[in-house]
Every structure is written in structure tokens, then in C-alpha cells.
Design a protein around this motif. Structure first.
Motif, short mmCIF file in Angstrom:
data_model
loop_
_atom_site.label_atom_id
_atom_site.label_comp_id
_atom_site.label_asym_id
_atom_site.label_seq_id
_atom_site.Cartn_x
_atom_site.Cartn_y
_atom_site.Cartn_z
N THR A 73 0.84 -1.20 0.00
CA THR A 73 0.00 0.00 0.00
C THR A 73 0.87 1.24 0.00
O THR A 73 1.79 1.36 0.81
CB THR A 73 -0.92 0.03 1.23
OG1 THR A 73 -1.72 -1.16 1.25
CG2 THR A 73 -1.83 1.25 1.20
N ARG A 75 0.87 5.28 0.44
CA ARG A 75 0.08 6.37 1.01
C ARG A 75 0.77 7.71 0.77
O ARG A 75 1.99 7.80 0.74
CB ARG A 75 -0.15 6.15 2.50
CG ARG A 75 -0.82 4.83 2.84
CD ARG A 75 -0.96 4.65 4.34
NE ARG A 75 -1.83 5.67 4.90
CZ ARG A 75 -1.52 6.47 5.92
NH1 ARG A 75 -0.30 6.37 6.49
NH2 ARG A 75 -2.36 7.37 6.38
N TYR A 76 -0.07 8.77 0.66
CA TYR A 76 0.42 10.14 0.49
C TYR A 76 -0.26 11.00 1.55
O TYR A 76 -1.48 11.20 1.50
CB TYR A 76 0.10 10.65 -0.92
CG TYR A 76 0.71 9.79 -2.01
CD1 TYR A 76 1.99 10.05 -2.50
CD2 TYR A 76 0.01 8.71 -2.55
CE1 TYR A 76 2.56 9.26 -3.49
CE2 TYR A 76 0.57 7.90 -3.54
CZ TYR A 76 1.84 8.18 -4.00
OH TYR A 76 2.40 7.40 -4.97
N ALA A 83 -4.40 12.09 4.86
CA ALA A 83 -4.27 11.76 3.44
C ALA A 83 -4.51 13.00 2.58
O ALA A 83 -5.49 13.74 2.79
CB ALA A 83 -5.26 10.66 3.06
N SER A 87 -4.62 6.77 -2.05
CA SER A 87 -3.62 5.71 -1.87
C SER A 87 -3.65 4.74 -3.04
O SER A 87 -4.65 4.63 -3.76
CB SER A 87 -3.89 4.94 -0.57
OG SER A 87 -3.77 5.79 0.55
N GLU A 88 -2.53 4.05 -3.24
CA GLU A 88 -2.43 3.05 -4.30
C GLU A 88 -2.12 1.70 -3.67
O GLU A 88 -1.41 1.62 -2.67
CB GLU A 88 -1.33 3.43 -5.29
CG GLU A 88 -1.59 4.73 -6.03
CD GLU A 88 -0.47 5.07 -6.99
OE1 GLU A 88 0.55 4.33 -6.99
OE2 GLU A 88 -0.59 6.06 -7.74
N THR A 127 3.79 -1.29 3.62
CA THR A 127 3.25 0.06 3.42
C THR A 127 4.39 1.02 3.12
O THR A 127 5.42 1.01 3.81
CB THR A 127 2.48 0.56 4.66
OG1 THR A 127 1.39 -0.33 4.93
CG2 THR A 127 1.95 1.97 4.45
N THR A 129 5.01 5.10 2.72
CA THR A 129 4.33 6.37 3.02
C THR A 129 5.17 7.55 2.55
O THR A 129 6.32 7.72 2.98
CB THR A 129 4.06 6.51 4.53
OG1 THR A 129 3.30 5.37 4.98
CG2 THR A 129 3.28 7.78 4.83
#
Length: 219
Positions: A73, A75-76, A83, A87-88, A127, A129
Motif C-alpha cells: 500500500t 500512502r500520500y 491523506a 492511496s495506491e 506500506t 508512506t
């Protein structure tokens, strides 16, 4: 192609595949996929492959089937963990490579990344980030190369005051010139004995003009 490839001719025993974190213990035909990403429908153990294999109908390249990996995953978020972009989720098989990348997000500046931005899929979820700092839109830095322009003085009222002082509009100057002309005319009307020469007239006019100029400067 490594130890996950075995030449099989349909008339011999195949060794069983050991189940590991990467492999399921089964064979899979490549189908329309590739050796690294097979898409075939024949998924068999070694014994099943020997029993089910039917000549030309099942002829294909068979490889060890990989375990489906846990997702990665991406995340931005901002510095508070909120967020700021969608997310991708990246999927693959164990041992496959994955890549991620930072995004250009309006109003934010990239700060740092936590986790492996590039790596391999495993049987455990991962993950990545990307953290951003919010831009301060209210602060506009000054440009020292552009100095402030001085205020332009208003001279709109100066024209009227100066106009009255110009020689062409001065009533006193007009009076002086009138007196000069009248003096010349009076001289010309007298008898010849009393008339002044032409040079005398010119002298009178010039003297009057000089007097006018001096009077203006003093004023």
C-alpha cells in the motif's frame, strides 16, 4: 530458468515441489502469460500433472506456481498523517519486484518517504508512506530586484498658476508695450525739427523691452 523448470515428457515421475513462502508446491502452465507471470489454467501437483497430462491438449511450458504476495500500500499524507491524495495498492506474487514513486501534489512539497519505495513482494503486507509539507500560500517573498516606485507628484494645479505669469498673458507687460507704441506714434506726429531719427526710435523700443525683461526677473 532455474530450479522451477523441469523437462517432462509425460512418461516419467516428477519430484514433488516443496511448499515454501514463495511457492505453492504446484505446477502451472504459462498459457498466454510469461514464465515470471504465468496465466495458464492447469495448476497441478507433480502427481496430478503426470495423471492429467494429455499430449497435445496440455502441451505447454510448466513452472512452479508462486504464492500470491501480500499487497503493498502506497500512502500520500501531510505531516499530521492526513491523506492528501488517493492511496495506491500494488499486487503481485512473492518474489516479484514492485516500484513506487512520489507525486506532485498541488499546495504541498515533498519531505520524505517511509518504507521501501522499491522492493520485492513478500507474504507480509507492506506500506510505503510519502510525507509532504503544506505550502504557506499567505507568505509572498519580496523581490529586491524590483524597488518600489516613488509617488509621482501632481502638477495638475501648477499650469493655472504659471499661466498668469507668462509674458504673453501678463497685463503689466501689455501696458508697457502699449505705452512704447504710443510714445513712438507721438514722436512721429511732431514737426520735422522735433522728430527723432529712426535710430532714436529703435533705441527707445529696445530700451523699453530691456526694462520689461529686468522687471520680470525682479518680480
Amino acid at each position: 530458468m532455474g530450479t522451477n523448470i523441469y523437462l517432462f515428457y509425460g512418461d516419467e515421475n516428477l519430484p514433488e515441489i516443496k511448499v515454501t513462502n514463495m511457492y505453492t508446491g504446484k505446477w502451472q502452465n504459462v498459457g498466454n502469460g510469461t514464465v515470471d507471470h504465468p496465466t495458464g489454467k492447469n495448476i497441478w501437483s507433480s502427481s496430478e500433472l503426470i495423471n492429467n497430462y494429455r499430449g497435445l491438449d496440455d502441451a505447454d511450458t510448466y513452472v512452479w506456481q508462486k504464492n500470491e504476495a501480500a499487497d503493498v500500500t502506497v500512502r500520500y499524507v501531510d505531516e499530521n498523517g492526513k491523506a492528501i491524495a488517493k492511496s495506491e495498492v500494488k499486487s503481485g506474487n512473492v518474489g516479484d519486484r514492485y516500484t513506487t514513486e512520489k507525486k506532485d501534489i498541488t499546495g504541498y512539497t515533498f519531505k520524505e518517504v517511509q518504507g521501501s519505495s522499491n522492493g520485492e513482494f513478500t507474504d507480509k503486507a507492506q506500506t510505503v508512506t510519502y510525507i509532504y509539507t503544506k505550502n504557506d500560500d499567505n507568505v509572498k517573498p519580496s523581490d529586491p530586484s524590483q524597488p518600489a516606485k516613488p509617488d509621482t507628484p501632481d502638477h495638475s494645479g501648477d499650469n493655472n498658476s504659471n499661466t498668469s505669469e507668462q509674458p504673453g498673458n501678463n497685463s503689466t507687460g501689455n501696458d508697457v508695450m502699449t505705452n512704447v507704441v504710443e510714445g513712438v506714434q507721438s514722436v512721429l506726429t511732431k514737426t520735422a525739427a522735433e522728430k527723432v531719427t529712426l535710430a532714436g526710435i529703435v533705441s527707445v523700443v529696445l530700451a523699453s523691452l530691456v526694462g520689461l525683461i529686468v522687471w520680470k526677473k525682479r518680480k
